[in-house]
Design a protein around this motif. Structure first.
Motif, short mmCIF file in Angstrom:
data_model
loop_
_atom_site.label_atom_id
_atom_site.label_comp_id
_atom_site.label_asym_id
_atom_site.label_seq_id
_atom_site.Cartn_x
_atom_site.Cartn_y
_atom_site.Cartn_z
N TYR A 1 67.45 70.11 30.84
CA TYR A 1 68.57 70.55 31.68
C TYR A 1 69.52 71.36 30.80
O TYR A 1 69.82 70.96 29.68
CB TYR A 1 69.31 69.35 32.27
N PRO A 2 69.97 72.55 31.27
CA PRO A 2 69.78 73.13 32.59
C PRO A 2 68.53 74.00 32.71
O PRO A 2 68.27 74.55 33.78
CB PRO A 2 71.03 73.99 32.75
N ASN A 3 67.77 74.17 31.66
CA ASN A 3 66.59 75.04 31.70
C ASN A 3 65.38 74.26 32.22
O ASN A 3 64.50 73.85 31.46
CB ASN A 3 66.31 75.60 30.30
N TYR A 4 65.35 74.05 33.55
CA TYR A 4 64.27 73.26 34.14
C TYR A 4 62.89 73.87 33.89
O TYR A 4 61.91 73.15 33.75
CB TYR A 4 64.48 73.15 35.66
N ALA A 5 62.82 75.19 33.83
CA ALA A 5 61.52 75.86 33.73
C ALA A 5 60.80 75.58 32.42
O ALA A 5 59.60 75.80 32.32
CB ALA A 5 61.69 77.37 33.90
N SER A 6 61.51 75.10 31.42
CA SER A 6 60.88 74.82 30.13
C SER A 6 60.31 73.41 30.05
O SER A 6 59.78 73.01 29.02
CB SER A 6 61.88 75.04 28.99
N GLY A 7 60.40 72.65 31.14
CA GLY A 7 59.80 71.32 31.18
C GLY A 7 58.28 71.41 31.13
O GLY A 7 57.68 72.43 31.47
N THR B 1 58.08 66.14 29.54
CA THR B 1 59.34 66.61 28.96
C THR B 1 60.14 67.34 30.03
O THR B 1 59.63 68.27 30.66
CB THR B 1 59.08 67.55 27.78
N LEU B 2 61.38 66.91 30.23
CA LEU B 2 62.27 67.53 31.20
C LEU B 2 63.52 68.03 30.47
O LEU B 2 64.03 67.34 29.58
CB LEU B 2 62.68 66.54 32.29
N HIS C 1 34.12 59.96 20.29
CA HIS C 1 33.50 61.18 19.76
C HIS C 1 34.12 62.45 20.33
O HIS C 1 33.55 63.53 20.16
CB HIS C 1 32.00 61.17 20.05
N ALA C 2 35.27 62.34 20.99
CA ALA C 2 35.89 63.53 21.57
C ALA C 2 37.35 63.25 21.93
O ALA C 2 37.77 62.09 22.08
CB ALA C 2 35.13 63.98 22.82
N SER C 3 38.11 64.32 22.07
CA SER C 3 39.46 64.24 22.60
C SER C 3 39.73 65.47 23.45
O SER C 3 39.22 66.56 23.16
CB SER C 3 40.50 64.12 21.48
N LEU C 4 40.52 65.30 24.49
CA LEU C 4 40.86 66.39 25.41
C LEU C 4 42.36 66.40 25.65
O LEU C 4 42.98 65.33 25.73
CB LEU C 4 40.13 66.23 26.74
N THR C 5 42.93 67.58 25.78
CA THR C 5 44.33 67.69 26.15
C THR C 5 44.49 68.79 27.19
O THR C 5 43.75 69.78 27.19
CB THR C 5 45.24 68.03 24.96
N ALA C 6 45.47 68.60 28.08
CA ALA C 6 45.83 69.62 29.06
C ALA C 6 47.33 69.56 29.26
O ALA C 6 47.90 68.48 29.44
CB ALA C 6 45.12 69.40 30.39
N ALA C 7 48.00 70.71 29.16
CA ALA C 7 49.45 70.77 29.30
C ALA C 7 49.82 71.87 30.28
O ALA C 7 49.25 72.96 30.24
CB ALA C 7 50.11 71.02 27.94
N VAL C 8 50.78 71.59 31.13
CA VAL C 8 51.20 72.55 32.14
C VAL C 8 52.72 72.56 32.22
O VAL C 8 53.36 71.50 32.17
CB VAL C 8 50.58 72.22 33.53
N SER C 9 53.31 73.74 32.29
CA SER C 9 54.76 73.86 32.44
C SER C 9 55.15 73.57 33.88
O SER C 9 54.36 73.76 34.82
CB SER C 9 55.23 75.26 32.04
N LEU C 10 56.39 73.14 34.06
CA LEU C 10 56.83 72.69 35.38
C LEU C 10 57.60 73.78 36.11
O LEU C 10 58.79 73.67 36.38
CB LEU C 10 57.69 71.42 35.23
N HIS C 11 56.93 74.89 36.43
CA HIS C 11 57.52 75.89 37.32
C HIS C 11 56.42 76.53 38.15
O HIS C 11 55.24 76.18 38.03
CB HIS C 11 58.35 76.92 36.56
N GLN C 12 56.77 77.49 39.03
CA GLN C 12 55.87 77.96 40.08
C GLN C 12 54.60 78.61 39.56
O GLN C 12 53.52 78.42 40.09
CB GLN C 12 56.61 78.93 41.01
N THR C 13 54.70 79.43 38.53
CA THR C 13 53.51 80.07 37.95
C THR C 13 53.36 79.60 36.50
O THR C 13 53.65 80.34 35.56
CB THR C 13 53.62 81.60 38.01
N PRO C 14 52.93 78.37 36.33
CA PRO C 14 52.97 77.77 35.00
C PRO C 14 51.84 78.23 34.10
O PRO C 14 50.70 78.40 34.54
CB PRO C 14 52.81 76.28 35.32
N PRO C 15 52.14 78.44 32.80
CA PRO C 15 51.06 78.60 31.83
C PRO C 15 50.38 77.26 31.60
O PRO C 15 51.01 76.21 31.66
CB PRO C 15 51.78 79.09 30.57
#
Length: 277
Positions: A99-105, A96-97, A115-129
């Motif tokens: 504009y203009p709020n790039y940091a919320s991508g 997800t991208l 028998h399982a599922s995995l997810t990983a999500a990272v925000s697109l800025h320098q110190t991402p959660p």
């Protein structure tokens, strides 16, 4: 991707939550959708909430393994979502991208196993959660957990655990969220799945405030074109929804909310008209 596994962690309790929240509107919305032979869907919508009106235009395109969704609102905010399936076998990647709020991508990776599922999500800025979750089990029984990590502070910002049991005509779930502060249990029973008739109950206990919230609700298909929904909680809040298909695929939804302990207050009212070809 396999559809025989336990599903994502976000699916735990989702069926009951959707029945108690979906279509309960507090604003007025009108939307029109069109589709081209090339697979492009275009939706224009206007929303009026209080005395303020806003709108957006959304375009969607999907082919075999890739879909693109672009939305532009009246304040010139642009949100684009790119979804790719099976870049890695049994996986889905969602980017997800904005504009203009790039940091919320954000970029999210989902992996599905029988028998399982995995997810990983990272925000697109320098110190991402970073958010991640894991679910183990089968389509009838699953347990899982999710957590959020803040790289700037090096602390866990959230952690949640849940368990669910699913049968053909019912689903029961229990989740422990808000860092262990909120315990939620829900149960949904389908009276007639083909018509959408169901009954649901949910109880939430917040330990820090020693407060309980109990909500019951349901949906009933009056006929093939009309659906009625109702919910009531122990605080006296009563919500109703009337949804009618005026022409094929085009719905009118009317929603109201009352405080039964203060009937002198003005009830909330929402309406949505969605027109599709």
């Amino acid at each position: 991707m396999s559809n025989k596994g336990p599903g994502l962690f976000s699916d735990i309790g989702k069926k009951a939550k959707d029945l108690l929240t979906r279509d309960y509107l507090s604003d007025h919305k009108f939307s029109v959708s069109t589709y081209s032979e090339s697979g492009v869907a275009l939706t224009a919508a206007t929303v009026k909430k209080g005395g303020y009106s806003s709108g957006d235009v959304q375009a969607q395109y999907a082919c075999k393994n890739i879909s693109v969704d672009v939305k532009v609102d009246t304040e010139s905010n642009i949100a684009a979502t790119l979804t790719c399936v099976d870049i890695v076998p049994s996986s889905k990647t969602i980017t997800t991208l904005k504009y203009p709020n790039y940091a919320s991508g954000k970029m999210e990776f989902q992996y599905f196993h029988p028998h399982a599922s995995l997810t990983a999500a990272v925000s697109l800025h320098q110190t991402p959660p970073i958010d991640f979750s894991a679910t183990l089990g089968t389509p009838t029984f699953a347990l899982g957990a999710e957590a959020g990590y803040e790289t700037a502070s090096r602390k866990l910002t959230k952690y949640t655990a849940g368990i669910t049991v699913t049968k053909p005509d019912s689903c029961a779930s229990i989740t422990l969220g808000d860092k262990g502060d909120t315990l939620t249990a829900s149960f949904i029973h389908y009276v007639d799945q083909t018509k959408g008739s169901a009954a649901v109950g949910e109880i939430a206990r917040k330990f820090s405030t020693n407060q309980n919230t109990f909500t019951v609700g349901g949906s009933y298909a009056v006929d093939n074109l009309t659906l009625v929904k109702l919910k009531l909680n122990n605080h006296g809040t009563l919500g109703t929804v009337l949804q009618h298909e005026v022409i094929p695929k085009s719905l009118v939804t009317i929603s109201t909310e009352f405080d039964t302990k203060a009937l002198d207050k003005t009830p909330k009212f929402g309406m949505c008209f969605a027109l599709k070809p």
